[in-house]
Design a protein around this motif. Structure first.
Motif, short mmCIF file in Angstrom:
data_model
loop_
_atom_site.label_atom_id
_atom_site.label_comp_id
_atom_site.label_asym_id
_atom_site.label_seq_id
_atom_site.Cartn_x
_atom_site.Cartn_y
_atom_site.Cartn_z
N GLN A 134 1.28 -1.35 -0.25
CA GLN A 134 0.28 -0.42 -0.40
C GLN A 134 1.14 1.19 0.15
O GLN A 134 0.05 2.58 0.00
N ASN A 135 1.71 1.22 0.46
CA ASN A 135 3.55 2.21 0.40
C ASN A 135 3.59 2.13 -1.17
O ASN A 135 3.94 1.62 -1.97
N PRO A 136 3.56 3.71 -1.55
CA PRO A 136 4.24 4.13 -2.87
C PRO A 136 5.52 3.77 -3.12
O PRO A 136 5.55 3.06 -3.95
N ARG A 137 6.06 3.45 -1.62
CA ARG A 137 7.65 3.49 -2.19
C ARG A 137 8.11 1.58 -1.76
O ARG A 137 8.50 1.09 -2.69
N GLY A 138 7.47 1.30 -1.55
CA GLY A 138 7.11 -0.70 -1.70
C GLY A 138 6.25 -0.55 -2.78
O GLY A 138 7.36 -1.83 -3.54
N ARG A 139 5.19 -0.15 -3.30
CA ARG A 139 5.36 -0.33 -4.65
C ARG A 139 6.42 0.18 -6.23
O ARG A 139 6.35 -1.24 -6.98
N ARG A 140 7.33 1.34 -5.58
CA ARG A 140 8.43 1.15 -6.17
C ARG A 140 9.67 -0.02 -5.81
O ARG A 140 9.87 -0.34 -7.29
N ALA A 141 9.22 -0.57 -4.86
CA ALA A 141 10.66 -1.42 -4.92
C ALA A 141 9.97 -2.60 -5.72
O ALA A 141 10.84 -3.52 -6.09
N GLY A 142 9.06 -2.91 -5.85
CA GLY A 142 8.42 -4.47 -6.14
C GLY A 142 8.25 -5.56 -5.75
O GLY A 142 8.52 -6.02 -4.38
N ARG A 143 7.56 -6.47 -6.12
CA ARG A 143 6.94 -7.66 -5.50
C ARG A 143 8.21 -8.23 -5.13
O ARG A 143 7.92 -9.09 -4.12
N LYS A 144 9.29 -8.64 -5.68
CA LYS A 144 10.67 -9.82 -5.67
C LYS A 144 11.59 -8.73 -4.20
O LYS A 144 10.97 -9.78 -3.68
N ARG A 145 11.51 -7.30 -4.06
CA ARG A 145 11.85 -7.04 -3.05
C ARG A 145 10.50 -7.25 -2.11
O ARG A 145 11.08 -7.14 -0.48
N ILE A 146 9.59 -7.15 -1.91
CA ILE A 146 8.46 -7.38 -0.59
C ILE A 146 8.60 -8.51 -0.17
O ILE A 146 8.93 -8.90 0.91
N ASN A 147 8.62 -9.35 -1.47
CA ASN A 147 8.62 -11.29 -1.01
C ASN A 147 9.95 -11.20 -0.13
O ASN A 147 10.08 -12.37 1.11
N GLU A 148 10.92 -10.77 -0.85
CA GLU A 148 12.38 -10.80 0.29
C GLU A 148 12.06 -10.26 1.51
O GLU A 148 12.34 -10.46 2.80
#
Length: 282
Positions: A134-148
């Motif tokens: 939900q965070n713009p920074r998180g969305r920019r980081a991408g799904r791979k980084r979020i999963n990491e």
């Protein structure tokens, strides 16, 4: 802690942690309450609270039910505004800010809810990823980084490999750990973590496990922790400092040892679990 966790960007936030250590050595308190008053109708909850919350320390707030402990937490992120007084976050007054202006501050704060607040319809991994997505920074980081990040956070709380499990499959202690993992799933890690009764409903052994985890997360992320609890064993274990609220005011402020050995009757009775004289049947 294994080598993979020790070397992860979350577990050892080299730049962020170093900056916090340097800033904290000379900076003032990260949160300040200045003569804060709050009432709900005729019920006065806060009657002039003044306190400074020091950086990179765990501050525990104790007191009877209904004394305003959780209400005080909500003032930090603007979920409530005081009727009078001021609330400051990292040198900025927050009680007068608009919802839009509060957003950058809220992104620096994580909240661990008393009842965990996990979404039953989502997996453990999805629950942890949800705030980042939900965070713009998180969305920019991408799904791979979020999963990491999800994997790193689960590893830190001792639940590596739990991504696909559902909350219904978890014990009470495991749900608490997932809630803690979600609280630190930020890049960079949160500056402040607010814990609302983190050991409620757990047996003594699982409570002790959560206490040790809270202390470990404080050491790992260098975040400021504010913990609301009735559990005096927990307060003594996780707290660098303890504040006691009574009748809307802070009546005690000290180290765990000072609070546990206080000569103030109000503090002593609370610590020892003794009823007040006016609450004892005649």
């Amino acid at each position: 802690m294994n080598d993979a966790t020790r070397n992860s960007s979350l577990a050892v936030p080299d730049v962020t942690g170093a900056e916090r250590a340097a800033d904290g050595a000379n900076a003032g308190p990260i949160i300040q309450f200045k003569d804060v008053h709050k009432a709900f109708g005729p019920k006065v909850v806060l009657a002039g609270v003044t306190a400074d919350i020091q950086r990179r320390k765990n501050t525990v707030i104790i007191g009877k039910s209904g004394t305003g402990k959780s209400v005080l937490l909500k003032h930090i992120v603007g979920l409530l505004q005081p009727d009078a007084g001021e609330v400051w976050f990292d040198g900025q007054r927050v009680d007068t800010l608009s919802e839009r202006s509060l957003t950058p501050i809220r992104r620096r704060v994580s909240f661990v809810f008393q009842l965990n607040a996990l979404f039953d319809s989502m997996s453990v991994g999805e629950n942890i990823a949800f705030p980042m997505a939900q965070n713009p920074r998180g969305r920019r980081a991408g799904r791979k980084r979020i999963n990491e990040m999800v994997s790193e956070c689960l590893g830190l709380v001792g639940l590596a490999g739990y991504e696909s499990k559902n909350p219904a499959e978890l014990s009470g202690g495991e749900k608490k750990r997932v809630a803690l993992a979600r609280a630190i799933a930020m890049d960079p890690p949160p500056d402040v973590i607010l814990y609302d009764e983190p050991t409620t409903g757990l047996d003594p052994q699982r409570s002790d496990s959560i206490n040790k985890l809270i202390r470990r997360l404080q050491d790992t992320t260098h975040a400021t922790g504010i913990i609301v609890t009735h559990d005096m064993r927990s307060a003594a274990e996780v707290g660098d400092r303890i504040l006691m609220l009574n009748e809307g005011r802070i009546v005690a402020d000290g180290t765990p040892d000072e609070i546990m050995n206080s000569s103030d009757d109000r503090v002593r009775r609370f610590v020892q679990g003794e009823a007040d004289p006016d609450e004892t049947p005649g």
